[in-house]
Design a protein around this motif. Structure first.
Motif, PDB file in Angstrom:
ATOM      1  N   GLU A  42       0.819  -1.208   0.000  1.00 53.54           N
ATOM      2  CA  GLU A  42       0.000   0.000   0.000  1.00 53.54           C
ATOM      3  C   GLU A  42       0.857   1.262   0.000  1.00 53.54           C
ATOM      4  N   LEU A  43       1.947   1.263   0.736  1.00 52.48           N
ATOM      5  CA  LEU A  43       2.834   2.430   0.747  1.00 52.48           C
ATOM      6  C   LEU A  43       3.391   2.701  -0.652  1.00 52.48           C
ATOM      7  N   PHE A  44       3.831   1.651  -1.321  1.00 51.29           N
ATOM      8  CA  PHE A  44       4.381   1.836  -2.663  1.00 51.29           C
ATOM      9  C   PHE A  44       3.293   2.172  -3.676  1.00 51.29           C
ATOM     10  N   ARG A  45       2.082   1.625  -3.490  1.00 48.80           N
ATOM     11  CA  ARG A  45       0.975   1.960  -4.373  1.00 48.80           C
ATOM     12  C   ARG A  45       0.635   3.446  -4.238  1.00 48.80           C
ATOM     13  N   LEU A  46       0.608   3.934  -2.992  1.00 47.81           N
ATOM     14  CA  LEU A  46       0.339   5.354  -2.751  1.00 47.81           C
ATOM     15  C   LEU A  46       1.436   6.244  -3.338  1.00 47.81           C
ATOM     16  N   ALA A  47       2.683   5.801  -3.268  1.00 46.82           N
ATOM     17  CA  ALA A  47       3.794   6.573  -3.836  1.00 46.82           C
ATOM     18  C   ALA A  47       3.649   6.681  -5.356  1.00 46.82           C
ATOM     19  N   VAL A  48       3.276   5.594  -6.002  1.00 49.29           N
ATOM     20  CA  VAL A  48       3.070   5.614  -7.458  1.00 49.29           C
ATOM     21  C   VAL A  48       1.889   6.520  -7.804  1.00 49.29           C
ATOM     22  N   GLN A  49       0.799   6.399  -7.055  1.00 53.28           N
ATOM     23  CA  GLN A  49      -0.372   7.238  -7.290  1.00 53.28           C
ATOM     24  C   GLN A  49      -0.027   8.714  -7.084  1.00 53.28           C
ATOM     25  N   ALA A  50       0.727   9.016  -6.035  1.00 53.96           N
ATOM     26  CA  ALA A  50       1.128  10.405  -5.777  1.00 53.96           C
ATOM     27  C   ALA A  50       1.976  10.945  -6.922  1.00 53.96           C
ATOM     28  N   TRP A  51       2.834  10.110  -7.480  1.00 55.55           N
ATOM     29  CA  TRP A  51       3.662  10.550  -8.601  1.00 55.55           C
ATOM     30  C   TRP A  51       2.778  10.871  -9.804  1.00 55.55           C
ATOM     31  N   HIS A  52       1.801  10.012 -10.078  1.00 57.11           N
ATOM     32  CA  HIS A  52       0.903  10.252 -11.207  1.00 57.11           C
ATOM     33  C   HIS A  52       0.017  11.469 -10.988  1.00 57.11           C
ATOM     34  N   GLU A  53      -0.326  11.756  -9.737  1.00 55.44           N
ATOM     35  CA  GLU A  53      -1.231  12.870  -9.424  1.00 55.44           C
ATOM     36  C   GLU A  53      -0.509  14.034  -8.754  1.00 55.44           C
ATOM     37  N   ARG A  54       0.806  14.138  -8.962  1.00 54.82           N
ATOM     38  CA  ARG A  54       1.617  15.147  -8.276  1.00 54.82           C
ATOM     39  C   ARG A  54       1.153  16.564  -8.556  1.00 54.82           C
ATOM     40  N   CYS A  55       0.551  16.804  -9.713  1.00 52.73           N
ATOM     41  CA  CYS A  55       0.086  18.161 -10.019  1.00 52.73           C
ATOM     42  C   CYS A  55      -1.112  18.548  -9.145  1.00 52.73           C
ATOM     43  N   LEU A  56      -1.776  17.569  -8.519  1.00 54.96           N
ATOM     44  CA  LEU A  56      -2.920  17.846  -7.650  1.00 54.96           C
ATOM     45  C   LEU A  56      -2.511  18.069  -6.189  1.00 54.96           C
ATOM     46  N   LEU A  57      -1.295  17.718  -5.848  1.00 57.85           N
ATOM     47  CA  LEU A  57      -0.821  17.857  -4.466  1.00 57.85           C
ATOM     48  C   LEU A  57      -0.331  19.272  -4.203  1.00 57.85           C
ATOM     49  N   PRO A  58      -0.538  19.770  -2.985  1.00 52.38           N
ATOM     50  CA  PRO A  58      -0.055  21.126  -2.671  1.00 52.38           C
ATOM     51  C   PRO A  58       1.468  21.196  -2.758  1.00 52.38           C
ATOM     52  N   ARG A  59       1.961  22.294  -3.293  1.00 48.52           N
ATOM     53  CA  ARG A  59       3.410  22.474  -3.453  1.00 48.52           C
ATOM     54  C   ARG A  59       4.036  23.162  -2.245  1.00 48.52           C
ATOM     55  N   GLN A  60       3.243  23.623  -1.292  1.00 48.68           N
ATOM     56  CA  GLN A  60       3.782  24.367  -0.163  1.00 48.68           C
ATOM     57  C   GLN A  60       4.198  23.486   1.009  1.00 48.68           C
ATOM     58  N   GLY A  61       3.664  22.323   1.134  1.00 54.08           N
ATOM     59  CA  GLY A  61       4.007  21.507   2.290  1.00 54.08           C
ATOM     60  C   GLY A  61       3.431  20.112   2.178  1.00 54.08           C
ATOM     61  N   PRO A  62       3.721  19.291   3.147  1.00 53.77           N
ATOM     62  CA  PRO A  62       3.261  17.905   3.089  1.00 53.77           C
ATOM     63  C   PRO A  62       1.772  17.759   3.399  1.00 53.77           C
ATOM     64  N   VAL A  63       1.219  16.679   2.898  1.00 54.53           N
ATOM     65  CA  VAL A  63      -0.159  16.280   3.154  1.00 54.53           C
ATOM     66  C   VAL A  63      -0.097  15.064   4.070  1.00 54.53           C
ATOM     67  N   THR A  64      -0.888  15.080   5.136  1.00 55.20           N
ATOM     68  CA  THR A  64      -0.909  13.962   6.077  1.00 55.20           C
ATOM     69  C   THR A  64      -2.119  13.090   5.800  1.00 55.20           C
ATOM     70  N   LEU A  65      -1.908  11.794   5.760  1.00 55.80           N
ATOM     71  CA  LEU A  65      -2.979  10.823   5.559  1.00 55.80           C
ATOM     72  C   LEU A  65      -2.988   9.853   6.727  1.00 55.80           C
ATOM     73  N   GLU A  66      -4.163   9.562   7.221  1.00 54.96           N
ATOM     74  CA  GLU A  66      -4.323   8.584   8.296  1.00 54.96           C
ATOM     75  C   GLU A  66      -5.353   7.563   7.846  1.00 54.96           C
ATOM     76  N   PHE A  67      -5.063   6.286   8.054  1.00 59.68           N
ATOM     77  CA  PHE A  67      -6.009   5.253   7.663  1.00 59.68           C
ATOM     78  C   PHE A  67      -5.735   3.970   8.437  1.00 59.68           C
ATOM     79  N   LEU A  68      -6.717   3.084   8.412  1.00 62.62           N
ATOM     80  CA  LEU A  68      -6.611   1.767   9.035  1.00 62.62           C
ATOM     81  C   LEU A  68      -6.350   0.765   7.919  1.00 62.62           C
ATOM     82  N   LEU A  69      -5.303  -0.038   8.075  1.00 60.17           N
ATOM     83  CA  LEU A  69      -4.948  -1.019   7.060  1.00 60.17           C
ATOM     84  C   LEU A  69      -4.426  -2.276   7.733  1.00 60.17           C
ATOM     85  N   ALA A  70      -5.043  -3.374   7.426  1.00 59.13           N
ATOM     86  CA  ALA A  70      -4.595  -4.683   7.926  1.00 59.13           C
ATOM     87  C   ALA A  70      -4.431  -4.686   9.436  1.00 59.13           C
TER      88      ALA A  70
END
Length: 95
Positions: A42-70
């Motif tokens: 999931e971490l690597f899947r999110l990294a690939v998705q973030a790369w593909h959607e990088r133009c949608l991510l804020p350029r000023q700072g990090p985005v925090t995500l919290e979720f329940l997995l396994a």
């Protein structure tokens, strides 16, 4: 030929990296193998998705995500300017 090599090099430089701090690596090592495999996938899947959607991510700072997995509460940070996904916290949820 040099322009092709330059384009490939530029794409690789823009790829997101997955960073797991040493302190959290020991927690990951204690997880059951299937849970660890699911989490890493999931971490690597999110990294690939973030790369593909990088133009949608804020350029000023990090985005925090919290979720329940396994069965784990996971907190990650997506830092588009640094092209990095960082595992911030990992807590095994009580059963």
């Amino acid at each position: 030929m040099a322009s092709i090599e330059s384009a490939i090099s530029e794409q690789l430089a823009q790829a997101f990296t997955v960073f797991i701090p040493l302190a959290l690596q020991s927690r990951m090592d204690l997880l059951p193998a299937d849970t660890r495999h699911t989490l890493l996938g999931e971490l690597f899947r999110l990294a690939v998705q973030a790369w593909h959607e990088r133009c949608l991510l804020p350029r000023q700072g990090p985005v925090t995500l919290e979720f329940l997995l396994a069965g784990c509460d996971v907190n990650i940070e997506l830092d588009a300017p640094r092209a990095r996904l960082t595992l911030v916290s990992l807590v095994r949820a009580p059963h």
